[in-house]
Design a protein around this motif. Sequence first.
Motif, PDB file in Angstrom:
ATOM      1  N   CYS A 293      46.221  40.125  40.889  1.00  0.00           N
ATOM      2  CA  CYS A 293      45.740  39.138  41.865  1.00  0.00           C
ATOM      3  C   CYS A 293      44.663  39.711  42.774  1.00  0.00           C
ATOM      4  O   CYS A 293      43.704  39.020  43.117  1.00  0.00           O
ATOM      5  CB  CYS A 293      46.891  38.659  42.745  1.00  0.00           C
ATOM      6  SG  CYS A 293      48.223  37.868  41.822  1.00  0.00           S
ATOM      7  N   HIS A 294      44.848  40.963  43.171  1.00  0.00           N
ATOM      8  CA  HIS A 294      43.900  41.557  44.123  1.00  0.00           C
ATOM      9  C   HIS A 294      42.839  42.367  43.382  1.00  0.00           C
ATOM     10  O   HIS A 294      43.022  43.544  43.087  1.00  0.00           O
ATOM     11  CB  HIS A 294      44.627  42.430  45.145  1.00  0.00           C
ATOM     12  CG  HIS A 294      45.462  41.613  46.090  1.00  0.00           C
ATOM     13  ND1 HIS A 294      44.932  40.969  47.188  1.00  0.00           N
ATOM     14  CD2 HIS A 294      46.773  41.296  46.072  1.00  0.00           C
ATOM     15  CE1 HIS A 294      45.886  40.310  47.820  1.00  0.00           C
ATOM     16  NE2 HIS A 294      47.026  40.491  47.165  1.00  0.00           N
TER      17      HIS A 294
ATOM     18  N   CYS B 258      49.569  44.970  41.832  1.00  0.00           N
ATOM     19  CA  CYS B 258      48.805  44.083  42.713  1.00  0.00           C
ATOM     20  C   CYS B 258      47.497  43.615  42.087  1.00  0.00           C
ATOM     21  O   CYS B 258      46.992  42.540  42.438  1.00  0.00           O
ATOM     22  CB  CYS B 258      48.453  44.792  44.021  1.00  0.00           C
ATOM     23  SG  CYS B 258      49.790  45.743  44.760  1.00  0.00           S
TER      24      CYS B 258
ATOM     25  N   HIS C  75      55.865  40.200  51.217  1.00  0.00           N
ATOM     26  CA  HIS C  75      54.861  39.889  50.191  1.00  0.00           C
ATOM     27  C   HIS C  75      55.153  40.711  48.940  1.00  0.00           C
ATOM     28  O   HIS C  75      55.149  41.934  48.976  1.00  0.00           O
ATOM     29  CB  HIS C  75      53.464  40.205  50.746  1.00  0.00           C
ATOM     30  CG  HIS C  75      52.323  39.786  49.850  1.00  0.00           C
ATOM     31  ND1 HIS C  75      52.136  38.500  49.415  1.00  0.00           N
ATOM     32  CD2 HIS C  75      51.303  40.511  49.322  1.00  0.00           C
ATOM     33  CE1 HIS C  75      51.056  38.447  48.657  1.00  0.00           C
ATOM     34  NE2 HIS C  75      50.520  39.647  48.581  1.00  0.00           N
TER      35      HIS C  75
ATOM     36  N   LYS D   4      52.042  42.810  56.256  1.00  0.00           N
ATOM     37  CA  LYS D   4      52.123  41.818  55.181  1.00  0.00           C
ATOM     38  C   LYS D   4      53.222  42.201  54.179  1.00  0.00           C
ATOM     39  O   LYS D   4      54.047  41.373  53.791  1.00  0.00           O
ATOM     40  CB  LYS D   4      50.771  41.753  54.470  1.00  0.00           C
ATOM     41  CG  LYS D   4      50.702  40.780  53.320  1.00  0.00           C
ATOM     42  CD  LYS D   4      50.310  39.425  53.819  1.00  0.00           C
ATOM     43  CE  LYS D   4      50.335  38.388  52.695  1.00  0.00           C
ATOM     44  NZ  LYS D   4      50.305  37.031  53.255  1.00  0.00           N
TER      45      LYS D   4
ATOM     46  N   TYR E 265      42.311  46.749  56.567  1.00  0.00           N
ATOM     47  CA  TYR E 265      43.730  46.394  56.474  1.00  0.00           C
ATOM     48  C   TYR E 265      44.667  47.510  56.931  1.00  0.00           C
ATOM     49  O   TYR E 265      45.882  47.318  56.969  1.00  0.00           O
ATOM     50  CB  TYR E 265      44.075  46.020  55.031  1.00  0.00           C
ATOM     51  CG  TYR E 265      43.455  44.720  54.606  1.00  0.00           C
ATOM     52  CD1 TYR E 265      44.044  43.509  54.943  1.00  0.00           C
ATOM     53  CD2 TYR E 265      42.249  44.691  53.897  1.00  0.00           C
ATOM     54  CE1 TYR E 265      43.473  42.305  54.577  1.00  0.00           C
ATOM     55  CE2 TYR E 265      41.666  43.498  53.527  1.00  0.00           C
ATOM     56  CZ  TYR E 265      42.282  42.295  53.865  1.00  0.00           C
ATOM     57  OH  TYR E 265      41.699  41.104  53.513  1.00  0.00           O
TER      58      TYR E 265
HETATM   59  C1  HEC Z   1      50.806  36.944  42.261  1.00  0.00           C
HETATM   60  C2  HEC Z   1      49.576  37.296  42.964  1.00  0.00           C
HETATM   61  C3  HEC Z   1      49.662  38.420  43.989  1.00  0.00           C
HETATM   62  C4  HEC Z   1      50.151  39.686  43.816  1.00  0.00           C
HETATM   63  C5  HEC Z   1      50.751  40.321  42.571  1.00  0.00           C
HETATM   64  C6  HEC Z   1      49.936  40.376  45.069  1.00  0.00           C
HETATM   65  N1  HEC Z   1      49.353  39.546  45.971  1.00  0.00           N
HETATM   66 FE1  HEC Z   1      48.775  40.015  47.856  1.00  0.00          FE
HETATM   67  N2  HEC Z   1      48.184  38.126  48.162  1.00  0.00           N
HETATM   68  C7  HEC Z   1      48.199  37.111  47.198  1.00  0.00           C
HETATM   69  C8  HEC Z   1      47.694  35.889  47.807  1.00  0.00           C
HETATM   70  C9  HEC Z   1      47.570  34.534  47.094  1.00  0.00           C
HETATM   71  C10 HEC Z   1      47.359  36.197  49.140  1.00  0.00           C
HETATM   72  C11 HEC Z   1      46.795  35.255  50.214  1.00  0.00           C
HETATM   73  C12 HEC Z   1      47.894  34.393  50.743  1.00  0.00           C
HETATM   74  C13 HEC Z   1      48.791  35.184  51.623  1.00  0.00           C
HETATM   75  O1  HEC Z   1      48.315  35.750  52.615  1.00  0.00           O
HETATM   76  O2  HEC Z   1      49.978  35.298  51.281  1.00  0.00           O
HETATM   77  C14 HEC Z   1      47.684  37.609  49.321  1.00  0.00           C
HETATM   78  C15 HEC Z   1      47.487  38.296  50.503  1.00  0.00           C
HETATM   79  C16 HEC Z   1      47.614  39.654  50.634  1.00  0.00           C
HETATM   80  C17 HEC Z   1      47.200  40.383  51.788  1.00  0.00           C
HETATM   81  C18 HEC Z   1      46.582  39.818  53.055  1.00  0.00           C
HETATM   82  C19 HEC Z   1      45.126  39.562  52.753  1.00  0.00           C
HETATM   83  C20 HEC Z   1      44.370  39.041  53.949  1.00  0.00           C
HETATM   84  O3  HEC Z   1      43.118  39.059  53.886  1.00  0.00           O
HETATM   85  O4  HEC Z   1      44.990  38.651  54.942  1.00  0.00           O
HETATM   86  C21 HEC Z   1      47.461  41.696  51.538  1.00  0.00           C
HETATM   87  C22 HEC Z   1      47.172  42.884  52.445  1.00  0.00           C
HETATM   88  C23 HEC Z   1      48.046  41.768  50.215  1.00  0.00           C
HETATM   89  N3  HEC Z   1      48.126  40.508  49.711  1.00  0.00           N
HETATM   90  C24 HEC Z   1      48.458  42.920  49.610  1.00  0.00           C
HETATM   91  C25 HEC Z   1      49.075  42.965  48.373  1.00  0.00           C
HETATM   92  C26 HEC Z   1      49.568  44.162  47.775  1.00  0.00           C
HETATM   93  C27 HEC Z   1      49.493  45.558  48.393  1.00  0.00           C
HETATM   94  C28 HEC Z   1      50.112  43.815  46.575  1.00  0.00           C
HETATM   95  C29 HEC Z   1      50.850  44.692  45.588  1.00  0.00           C
HETATM   96  C30 HEC Z   1      51.999  45.373  46.096  1.00  0.00           C
HETATM   97  C31 HEC Z   1      49.922  42.402  46.417  1.00  0.00           C
HETATM   98  N4  HEC Z   1      49.305  41.916  47.530  1.00  0.00           N
HETATM   99  C32 HEC Z   1      50.279  41.698  45.307  1.00  0.00           C
HETATM  100  C33 HEC Z   1      48.604  37.228  45.912  1.00  0.00           C
HETATM  101  C34 HEC Z   1      49.175  38.335  45.350  1.00  0.00           C
END
Ligand code: HEC
Length: 123
Positions: free
Chosen positions: A60-61, A57, A101, A96, A82
């Motif tokens: 991106c995060h 993660c 996701h 999510k 969260y």
């Molecule tokens: C390729 C980039 C990418 C990766 C890798 C990724 N995310 Fe995300 N994530 C995003 C983006 C862009 C958003 C905002 C858009 C959306 O809500 O989908 C997001 C949104 C979220 C949110 C909601 C945030 C909010 O403020 O509402 C959570 C929780 C989250 N990700 C958790 C994770 C976790 C846990 C992982 C790993 C298992 C992960 N993400 C991996 C790009 C990524």
Amino acid sequence: MKKIFQILMLITVGLFMNSCYYDAYPEYEEVDNGGGGGTGGVEISYATNIVPLWNSCVGCHNANRAPDLRAGNSYNALVPQYVTAGNANGSPLYVKLADGHQNLATEKLALIKTWINQGAKNN
Ligand code: HEC
């Protein structure tokens, strides 16, 4: 005497089949309290079991996108914003991820669910 033997056999077969039945369930499913029932009483450790899941993660995060899941930051970034301790289904993180996701594997999702339902401890 023969009858007793038969009864013992039935009990043995019954126990055997029962254990197979339980083995059929994924290890970390269906835990909704601090008792850790579905994990056979095993408590999930945030540091050991959960933090490694964030490896996929942090690309991106990080400081640029919430939640910041980099080592050392992730717990405070997640709890309580969260993650609602004790309530995976009411936790934006779980909702999510369960919604697809990043297509997290079922076992990993189940780990996160159990960790939250066991109280989302920083253990
Ligand atoms: C390729 C980039 C990418 C990766 C890798 C990724 N995310 Fe995300 N994530 C995003 C983006 C862009 C958003 C905002 C858009 C959306 O809500 O989908 C997001 C949104 C979220 C949110 C909601 C945030 C909010 O403020 O509402 C959570 C929780 C989250 N990700 C958790 C994770 C976790 C846990 C992982 C790993 C298992 C992960 N993400 C991996 C790009 C990524």
